[in-house]
Enzyme design. Structure first.
Site, PDB file in Angstrom:
ATOM      1  N   HIS A  27       0.832  -1.203   0.000  1.00  6.98           N
ATOM      2  CA  HIS A  27       0.000   0.000   0.000  1.00  6.98           C
ATOM      3  C   HIS A  27       0.871   1.259   0.000  1.00  6.98           C
ATOM      4  O   HIS A  27       0.677   2.158  -0.840  1.00  6.98           O
ATOM      5  CB  HIS A  27      -0.918  -0.008   1.217  1.00  6.98           C
ATOM      6  CG  HIS A  27      -1.825   1.186   1.301  1.00  6.98           C
ATOM      7  ND1 HIS A  27      -3.082   1.202   0.757  1.00  6.98           N
ATOM      8  CD2 HIS A  27      -1.640   2.414   1.859  1.00  6.98           C
ATOM      9  CE1 HIS A  27      -3.639   2.370   0.967  1.00  6.98           C
ATOM     10  NE2 HIS A  27      -2.788   3.132   1.639  1.00  6.98           N
ATOM     11  N   GLU A  28       1.807   1.320   0.926  1.00  6.74           N
ATOM     12  CA  GLU A  28       2.641   2.515   1.033  1.00  6.74           C
ATOM     13  C   GLU A  28       3.595   2.646  -0.153  1.00  6.74           C
ATOM     14  O   GLU A  28       3.932   3.763  -0.562  1.00  6.74           O
ATOM     15  CB  GLU A  28       3.421   2.504   2.350  1.00  6.74           C
ATOM     16  CG  GLU A  28       2.555   2.499   3.605  1.00  6.74           C
ATOM     17  CD  GLU A  28       1.583   3.664   3.661  1.00  6.74           C
ATOM     18  OE1 GLU A  28       1.880   4.723   3.060  1.00  6.74           O
ATOM     19  OE2 GLU A  28       0.519   3.521   4.291  1.00  6.74           O
TER      20      GLU A  28
ATOM     21  N   HIS B  28       1.914   4.674  -2.804  1.00  7.53           N
ATOM     22  CA  HIS B  28       2.059   6.113  -2.574  1.00  7.53           C
ATOM     23  C   HIS B  28       3.480   6.573  -2.916  1.00  7.53           C
ATOM     24  O   HIS B  28       3.678   7.614  -3.545  1.00  7.53           O
ATOM     25  CB  HIS B  28       1.777   6.445  -1.105  1.00  7.53           C
ATOM     26  CG  HIS B  28       0.350   6.247  -0.686  1.00  7.53           C
ATOM     27  ND1 HIS B  28      -0.712   6.774  -1.383  1.00  7.53           N
ATOM     28  CD2 HIS B  28      -0.193   5.592   0.376  1.00  7.53           C
ATOM     29  CE1 HIS B  28      -1.847   6.452  -0.771  1.00  7.53           C
ATOM     30  NE2 HIS B  28      -1.549   5.730   0.291  1.00  7.53           N
TER      31      HIS B  28
END
Length: 441
Positions: free
Chosen positions: A19-20, A23
């Site tokens: 997920h990170e 980003h």
């Protein structure tokens, strides 16, 4: 018991990292300076700074993660910002929107890759067969007969109990008829029964979908594959023969048949079986095989009916897309039902539930575990897209509002939104922890 905390840490570590990283990679493309990439919160157990000045860290509390970017509005930013450096708040709204959605997108991409891998590796599942139907159950009232194979739910073909459960999960909280298509093992004709439901299981916590209808799974004594040259083949048994009795003793399940066979090595046995709706008999003499204890056991050379599905690389990837889309649609459907009271909020789970599911799936084999990982990855992606401040979905709402209004959302509105987000997320955390406590303790 150590498997549960280990599986929990590994599971969250993988999901949060992906997920990170979503980003992070889009932020790098935008040119903004990234100060820190952390998996976990709190004191850093490990950290390393790369040549770009980004600190990579693993926090002591493995319940999330974050990517901290250079931002002039950040109260922790005490050093002066170089005029040549790009800060997050000076990015275009489109870049900020892309960074916000990149995290959930990474979770969906992970799910696609996992489901694609499973499709490429191939799966073998026991066909969904029902044993004796409880005469008090809704399925029996609708006319479902004993010892049937389920072939479709609401028009959707099913080849495993997992697919049956997924199809039934879409009907939680609804009113109407659940269409169940069955057939007698080995027969070509099919029958459909319509099971009426009203607000089905809407107030149940952790509902057992199969029990609620009376669809008790059973591993029937139905022949799947017959190995050439072994005892069953020599006796003339064929795939889809259903064993009714051995030497006059009724046989209902696969386990009963195996027990009878293993206890009679090199002993002729009279088998009565059903083929094409007619009873037949054959003399089967199990071959002796040496056991671990030195004692011989009987072996006839048959396997249970399995549905084996395997895809090529391109089809497997497309299958991953389809599976991820189906799971996403199901979760959005359940979110809507939770919002409108068609499903009980007691179905929500927190860290203890995740640890339990992760540990159970890890002990069940790698395919079960990575399948669970894909499901949780979809859940994390959808959760972060909810329009709640502090979540990615909240940032998406701010960006869309800025695009429509052609000016940024005011600092005051964002501050109020942040306070609302804290309340909502805090309330959700309390709810899932209470659910976990009531579920397991």
């Amino acid at each position: 018991m150590l498997i549960y905390p280990l599986a929990f840490i590994v599971t969250l570590g993988v999901l949060v990292t992906f997920h990170e990283f979503g980003h992070y990679i889009v932020a790098r493309w935008s040119g903004v300076r990234i100060l820190k990439f952390s998996v976990g919160f709190g004191r850093a157990l490990w950290s390393r700074t790369n040549r770009h000045g980004t600190e990579f860290a693993i926090g002591a509390l493995p319940l999330g993660g974050y990517v901290r970017m250079l931002d002039e509005r950040d109260p922790q930013q005490t050093e002066p910002i170089d005029a040549e450096e790009v800060s997050f708040n000076r990015l275009s709204v489109w870049w900020r929107l892309a960074i916000a959605v990149a995290g959930p997108f990474a979770n969906f991409l992970l799910a696609i890759l996992i489901y694609g891998l499973l499709a490429l590796a191939g799966t073998a599942s026991l066909l969904p067969m029902v044993g004796q139907v409880d005469e008090r159950s809704p399925a029996a009232a609708a006319g479902l007969e004993d010892y049937q194979q389920i072939v479709a739910i609401d028009g959707r073909a099913v080849n495993s109990w997992q697919e049956v459960v997924m199809a039934l999960a879409e009907r939680i909280g609804e009113t109407g008829d659940i269409g169940i298509v069955t057939r007698t093992p080995g027969a070509s004709s099919e029958q459909q029964v319509d099971v009426p439901v009203t607000d089905w299981l809407h107030d149940e916590a952790d509902p057992n979908l199969l029990d609620a209808l009376g669809l008790a799974p059973s591993r029937l004594a139905v022949v799947g594959d017959v190995q050439a040259g072994d005892a069953a083949d020599r006796a003339g048994l064929e795939p889809w023969d259903r064993v009714l009795s051995i030497d006059g003793e009724a046989i209902d399940t696969w386990a009963q048949m195996v027990e009878a066979v293993q206890a009679a090595p090199d002993t002729p046995m009279r088998w009565t079986f059903l083929r094409d709706g007619a009873e037949r008999q054959a003399i089967v003499t199990p071959d002796p095989r040496p056991g671990a204890d030195g004692e011989a056991f009987g072996f006839v050379g048959i396997r249970a009916p399995l549905a084996t599905v395997r895809y090529g690389p391109v089809d497997a990837l497309w299958r991953g897309v389809e599976e991820t889309g189906a799971m996403s649609a199901l979760m959005f459907d359940h979110l809507g039902k939770l919002l409108f009271g068609q499903m009980s909020a007691r179905n929500l789970g927190g860290p203890i539930t995740i640890a339990k599911v992760a540990g159970d799936s890890a002990t069940a084999g790698w395919q079960v575990y990575v399948g669970m990982l894909a499901l949780l990855s979809v859940s994390l992606g959808i959760l972060n897209l909810l329009p709640i401040p502090l979540l990615d979905g909240g940032h998406v709402v701010y960006c869309l509002a800025e695009i429509v209004a052609r000016r940024p959302v005011s600092v005051r509105v964002q501050a109020l939104g942040g306070q609302l987000g804290v309340v909502l997320i805090g309330g959700l955390m309390v709810l899932v922890f209470v659910n976990d406590f009531l579920r397991f303790f």
